[in-house]
Design a protein around this motif. Structure first.
Motif, PDB file in Angstrom:
ATOM      1  N   MET A   1      47.108   4.067  36.310  1.00 19.62           N
ATOM      2  CA  MET A   1      48.434   3.916  35.773  1.00 19.62           C
ATOM      3  C   MET A   1      48.337   3.077  34.524  1.00 19.62           C
ATOM      4  N   THR A   2      48.770   3.560  33.410  1.00 18.37           N
ATOM      5  CA  THR A   2      48.744   2.814  32.174  1.00 18.37           C
ATOM      6  C   THR A   2      50.117   2.244  31.908  1.00 18.37           C
ATOM      7  N   VAL A   3      50.197   0.962  31.746  1.00 19.61           N
ATOM      8  CA  VAL A   3      51.474   0.308  31.532  1.00 19.61           C
ATOM      9  C   VAL A   3      51.833   0.293  30.065  1.00 19.61           C
ATOM     10  N   MET A   4      50.880  -0.009  29.210  1.00 21.77           N
ATOM     11  CA  MET A   4      51.130  -0.014  27.776  1.00 21.77           C
ATOM     12  C   MET A   4      49.807   0.104  27.056  1.00 21.77           C
ATOM     13  N   ALA A   5      49.851   0.394  25.777  1.00 22.42           N
ATOM     14  CA  ALA A   5      48.629   0.478  24.994  1.00 22.42           C
ATOM     15  C   ALA A   5      48.841  -0.237  23.674  1.00 22.42           C
ATOM     16  N   GLN A   6      47.790  -0.784  23.143  1.00 23.47           N
ATOM     17  CA  GLN A   6      47.841  -1.414  21.840  1.00 23.47           C
ATOM     18  C   GLN A   6      46.858  -0.691  20.943  1.00 23.47           C
ATOM     19  N   HIS A   7      47.252  -0.496  19.705  1.00 22.09           N
ATOM     20  CA  HIS A   7      46.315   0.068  18.745  1.00 22.09           C
ATOM     21  C   HIS A   7      45.360  -1.036  18.328  1.00 22.09           C
ATOM     22  N   THR A   8      44.115  -0.688  18.219  1.00 16.54           N
ATOM     23  CA  THR A   8      43.123  -1.679  17.806  1.00 16.54           C
ATOM     24  C   THR A   8      42.506  -1.253  16.487  1.00 16.54           C
ATOM     25  N   SER A   9      41.878  -2.164  15.868  1.00 16.77           N
ATOM     26  CA  SER A   9      41.159  -1.867  14.649  1.00 16.77           C
ATOM     27  C   SER A   9      40.029  -0.889  14.966  1.00 16.77           C
ATOM     28  N   SER A  10      39.764   0.024  14.050  1.00  9.35           N
ATOM     29  CA  SER A  10      38.670   0.960  14.265  1.00  9.35           C
ATOM     30  C   SER A  10      37.328   0.240  14.252  1.00  9.35           C
ATOM     31  N   GLN A  11      37.356  -1.068  13.957  1.00  4.42           N
ATOM     32  CA  GLN A  11      36.133  -1.854  13.915  1.00  4.42           C
ATOM     33  C   GLN A  11      35.668  -2.318  15.292  1.00  4.42           C
ATOM     34  N   MET A  12      36.529  -2.232  16.320  1.00  2.00           N
ATOM     35  CA  MET A  12      36.143  -2.724  17.648  1.00  2.00           C
ATOM     36  C   MET A  12      35.026  -1.859  18.207  1.00  2.00           C
ATOM     37  N   SER A  13      33.960  -2.496  18.617  1.00  3.22           N
ATOM     38  CA  SER A  13      32.842  -1.772  19.213  1.00  3.22           C
ATOM     39  C   SER A  13      33.009  -1.732  20.724  1.00  3.22           C
ATOM     40  N   VAL A  14      32.244  -0.890  21.379  1.00  6.86           N
ATOM     41  CA  VAL A  14      32.259  -0.822  22.831  1.00  6.86           C
ATOM     42  C   VAL A  14      31.830  -2.168  23.416  1.00  6.86           C
ATOM     43  N   GLU A  15      30.856  -2.803  22.816  1.00  7.99           N
ATOM     44  CA  GLU A  15      30.383  -4.096  23.305  1.00  7.99           C
ATOM     45  C   GLU A  15      31.487  -5.138  23.220  1.00  7.99           C
ATOM     46  N   GLU A  16      32.233  -5.153  22.103  1.00 14.22           N
ATOM     47  CA  GLU A  16      33.349  -6.095  21.964  1.00 14.22           C
ATOM     48  C   GLU A  16      34.425  -5.803  23.008  1.00 14.22           C
ATOM     49  N   PHE A  17      34.695  -4.517  23.246  1.00 15.85           N
ATOM     50  CA  PHE A  17      35.675  -4.165  24.269  1.00 15.85           C
ATOM     51  C   PHE A  17      35.234  -4.667  25.637  1.00 15.85           C
ATOM     52  N   GLU A  18      33.980  -4.423  26.006  1.00 12.15           N
ATOM     53  CA  GLU A  18      33.499  -4.850  27.317  1.00 12.15           C
ATOM     54  C   GLU A  18      33.605  -6.364  27.483  1.00 12.15           C
ATOM     55  N   GLU A  19      33.336  -7.108  26.422  1.00 17.40           N
ATOM     56  CA  GLU A  19      33.478  -8.559  26.474  1.00 17.40           C
ATOM     57  C   GLU A  19      34.944  -8.944  26.678  1.00 17.40           C
ATOM     58  N   LEU A  20      35.847  -8.281  25.955  1.00 12.54           N
ATOM     59  CA  LEU A  20      37.277  -8.534  26.113  1.00 12.54           C
ATOM     60  C   LEU A  20      37.746  -8.174  27.526  1.00 12.54           C
ATOM     61  N   ALA A  21      37.297  -7.046  28.049  1.00  9.94           N
ATOM     62  CA  ALA A  21      37.692  -6.604  29.395  1.00  9.94           C
ATOM     63  C   ALA A  21      37.233  -7.592  30.451  1.00  9.94           C
ATOM     64  N   THR A  22      36.036  -8.128  30.299  1.00 13.11           N
ATOM     65  CA  THR A  22      35.525  -9.122  31.243  1.00 13.11           C
ATOM     66  C   THR A  22      36.355 -10.399  31.172  1.00 13.11           C
ATOM     67  N   TYR A  23      36.673 -10.833  29.969  1.00 11.21           N
ATOM     68  CA  TYR A  23      37.495 -12.034  29.776  1.00 11.21           C
ATOM     69  C   TYR A  23      38.855 -11.875  30.452  1.00 11.21           C
ATOM     70  N   VAL A  24      39.514 -10.758  30.227  1.00 13.40           N
ATOM     71  CA  VAL A  24      40.839 -10.510  30.808  1.00 13.40           C
ATOM     72  C   VAL A  24      40.749 -10.435  32.329  1.00 13.40           C
ATOM     73  N   ALA A  25      39.754  -9.729  32.858  1.00 18.40           N
ATOM     74  CA  ALA A  25      39.611  -9.578  34.310  1.00 18.40           C
ATOM     75  C   ALA A  25      39.400 -10.919  35.008  1.00 18.40           C
ATOM     76  N   GLN A  26      38.728 -11.832  34.335  1.00 19.67           N
ATOM     77  CA  GLN A  26      38.478 -13.146  34.931  1.00 19.67           C
ATOM     78  C   GLN A  26      39.730 -14.026  34.966  1.00 19.67           C
ATOM     79  N   ARG A  27      40.713 -13.703  34.137  1.00 20.67           N
ATOM     80  CA  ARG A  27      41.895 -14.554  34.031  1.00 20.67           C
ATOM     81  C   ARG A  27      43.173 -13.941  34.601  1.00 20.67           C
ATOM     82  N   PHE A  28      43.215 -12.615  34.695  1.00 19.26           N
ATOM     83  CA  PHE A  28      44.432 -11.938  35.154  1.00 19.26           C
ATOM     84  C   PHE A  28      44.076 -10.916  36.219  1.00 19.26           C
ATOM     85  N   ASP A  29      44.403 -11.214  37.472  1.00 12.84           N
ATOM     86  CA  ASP A  29      44.050 -10.335  38.586  1.00 12.84           C
ATOM     87  C   ASP A  29      44.702  -8.956  38.496  1.00 12.84           C
TER      88      ASP A  29
END
Length: 198
Positions: free
Chosen positions: A1-29
């Motif tokens: 279920m997707t609640v919302m989406a944000q447009h990101t810069s085309s500069q975001m790499s998969v590695e940067e995304f994975e780091e962001l996803a880990t950060y968010v998962a650790q702080r927001f259940d």
């Protein structure tokens, strides 16, 4: 279920995304991130009917194919051409034990089917009906099953093609039988789903 989406810069790499996803998962259940078609999407909490549909599918799959497991824990998959996307399907069907040792973002090789269950939000059409069929087809996943609660239908996508997503798309009204093609080979009687579309 997707609640919302944000447009990101085309500069975001998969590695940067994975780091962001880990950060968010650790702080927001209650929040999990996806990265499809160059966009970060927020996949939030589901409602009771959404969960009932997922569990109904678990029982149907296990009854028909005890050699397979329908994983509903939010297992992440590497999707899109060259595995540059990251998706968290509502459910993933694979052989028993398939995801052992694969980590948060598994390779889609060996996955037989992914499932999405629509949500009642403004992003559902773009994500579940447009972007995800393309991403899952590009990844070579044999079957994409969409339980479309808004339209009271089940949509079976099969015969993946990296250029167009899927060649075959079969739409079934809730209450009818939906044939799941090779490599799954069983039929879902969707009558029970009529009670879970709220």
């Amino acid at each position: 279920m997707t609640v919302m989406a944000q447009h990101t810069s085309s500069q975001m790499s998969v590695e940067e995304f994975e780091e962001l996803a880990t950060y968010v998962a650790q702080r927001f259940d209650a929040v999990r991130l996806e990265f499809i078609d160059g966009r970060v999407g927020i996949k939030g909490m589901t409602n009771g009917s959404h969960g009932e549909i997922a569990m109904w599918l678990v029982f149907q799959c296990k009854h028909a194919r005890p050699d397979l497991t329908l994983n509903t824990t939010g297992q992440g998959l590497k999707v899109e051409s060259y595995r540059n996307g990251r998706a968290r399907p509502d459910a993933v069907l694979a052989p028993v034990g398939h995801f052992s040792g694969q980590g948060e973002w598994a390779d889609p090789d060996g996955v037989l089917m992914v499932v999405e269950i629509t949500s009642y939000d403004s992003d559902t059409h773009r994500r579940d009906r447009v972007e995800k069929p393309q991403a899952y087809g590009e990844a070579g996943i044999p079957v994409y099953l969409l339980v479309d609660r808004d339209r009271l239908k089940v949509v079976v996508h099969s015969d993946p093609d990296p250029r167009i997503g899927y060649h075959n798309i079969r739409v079934v009204e809730l209450g009818q039988k939906a044939a799941l093609p090779e490599p799954i080979r069983f039929e879902l009687d969707t009558e029970d789903l009529k009670g879970h579309v709220d």
